[in-house]
Design an enzyme around this catalytic site. Structure first.
Site, PDB file in Angstrom:
ATOM      1  N   HIS A   1      10.255  43.444  58.366  1.00 55.84           N
ATOM      2  CA  HIS A   1      10.554  42.635  57.177  1.00 55.84           C
ATOM      3  C   HIS A   1      10.502  43.431  55.872  1.00 55.84           C
ATOM      4  CE1 HIS A   1      10.422  38.502  58.940  1.00 55.84           C
ATOM      5  NE2 HIS A   1       9.810  39.167  59.901  1.00 55.84           N
TER       6      HIS A   1
ATOM      7  N   CYS B   1      14.697  40.029  61.169  1.00 50.45           N
ATOM      8  CA  CYS B   1      13.922  39.332  62.196  1.00 50.45           C
ATOM      9  C   CYS B   1      14.770  38.223  62.835  1.00 50.45           C
ATOM     10  CB  CYS B   1      12.624  38.795  61.595  1.00 50.45           C
ATOM     11  SG  CYS B   1      11.422  38.258  62.822  1.00 50.45           S
TER      12      CYS B   1
ATOM     13  N   GLU C   1      11.514  42.480  53.018  1.00 51.90           N
ATOM     14  CA  GLU C   1      11.257  41.587  51.870  1.00 51.90           C
ATOM     15  C   GLU C   1       9.768  41.375  51.608  1.00 51.90           C
ATOM     16  OE1 GLU C   1      11.818  40.648  54.831  1.00 51.90           O
ATOM     17  OE2 GLU C   1      11.274  38.576  55.267  1.00 51.90           O
TER      18      GLU C   1
END
Lengths: 82, 235
Positions: free
Chosen positions: B196, B87, B198
């Site tokens: 994302h 991002c 994560e």
């Protein structure tokens, strides 16, 4: 004190979402004189002392390397104003 | 060996802690790094996390790309260290010229947050080797400036050389040209993407799947791939 004004605009061929939003607002206001709006950025660089060729060259360099991203924007003006 | 993966925190980083947590869940040791230092602390791989570094002033990622540690990140990337930009981290990689193109405001002008389906287009990078070719994954997407742009010639080159690492499928959420969600450099060690990974590493906290709510862990393979890349390079 001299000021160098740098103008940066989004590239003409790319969508400018902010400009498009303002164009839409015009339509809602009944403003029909303008078919489009594009939004750019104006930077004012303050110079202590004289605007020498070296200072102007430095302004050109930061305009190209920092103030704009040549992939998405063009530097459309570098002008000295008092 | 214990693989050590550094996560750089910038002023305005939001997902640095989540990225370190994902590294730990994947089995590596997370190392917190600071934007203003020149110390990579001997890490084996690097993550530039999401957020709004420096308030996204000037352009998203532009000021962060000039942070002191970015010179060291560039040097490490040139030597082949795996570097992942997520991002805002992807925006930094683009602004730092480690990946080509640019990211502009979403075409619909809105911030968007959704669980996004992607197709993995290149599985020979340091961050994607644990995926199958063409595998479709779902991980969260959340950004305002996610519209990927480049010239037609550049887009043709990226596609021709297989540098498009991820493409949006089902829906293009932000007007990215050619549905590009993420890129790799030619060497495959530097990868950046808007969504994302994560946030999709632990059951109970990821995207919902057909199997169960919040059970999606498709993001884990990014980190396990990097661990394998580091271990493989050391062997």
């Amino acid at each position: 004190m001299p000021t160098i004004v740098v103008d940066v605009m989004p590239k003409a061929e790319l969508l400018d979402p902010q400009g498009k939003a303002v164009t839409g607002a015009f339509a809602r206001l009944g403003v029909d004189a303008f078919s489009g709006v594009r939004i750019g950025k104006r930077f004012e660089l303050t110079v202590e002392g004289e605007v020498s060729d070296e200072v102007l060259a430095e302004a050109s360099r930061v305009a190209a390397e920092v103030l704009s991203n040549s992939v998405i924007e063009d530097v459309v003006g570098i002008e000295v104003v008092e | 060996m214990t693989v050590r993966i550094g996560v750089v925190t910038f002023p305005g980083s939001l997902d640095d802690v989540d990225a370190r947590r994902a590294v730990r869940i994947a089995g590596a040791e997370p190392v917190a790094l600071w934007h203003a230092s020149h110390d990579l602390d001997g890490v084996d791989a690097l993550i530039l996390p999401g957020g709004f570094s420096y308030g996204d002033y000037l352009r998203a990622g532009a000021i962060a790309a000039l942070a002191p540690i970015m010179r060291d990140v560039k040097d490490a990337a040139a030597k082949g260290m795996p570097v992942l930009g997520i991002c805002n981290g992807f925006q930094m990689l683009v602004e730092a010229h480690l990946l080509p193109g640019g990211l502009i405001r979403n075409a619909h002008q809105q911030f968007i947050r959704r669980d996004q389906r992607l197709r993995v287009e290149n599985t020979s990078t340091a961050w994607t080797s644990d995926f199958a070719d063409g595998q479709e994954i779902v991980i969260p997407l959340k950004n305002a400036d996610g519209g990927y742009v480049a010239s037609d010639d550049e887009l043709d080159r990226l596609e021709g050389e297989g540098l498009v690492a991820f493409r949006y499928t089902c829906v293009n959420p932000n007007g990215s040209l050619r549905d590009i969600a993420g890129l790799t450099n030619p060497a495959g060690n530097v990868v950046g993407l808007m969504p994302h990974p994560e946030h999709a590493v632990e059951p109970g906290f990821g995207p919902s799947t057909a199997a169960a709510m919040r059970s999606g862990v498709d993001g884990l393979s990014f980190f396990s791939s990097a661990i394998a890349a580091v271990v493989g390079a050391a062997a």
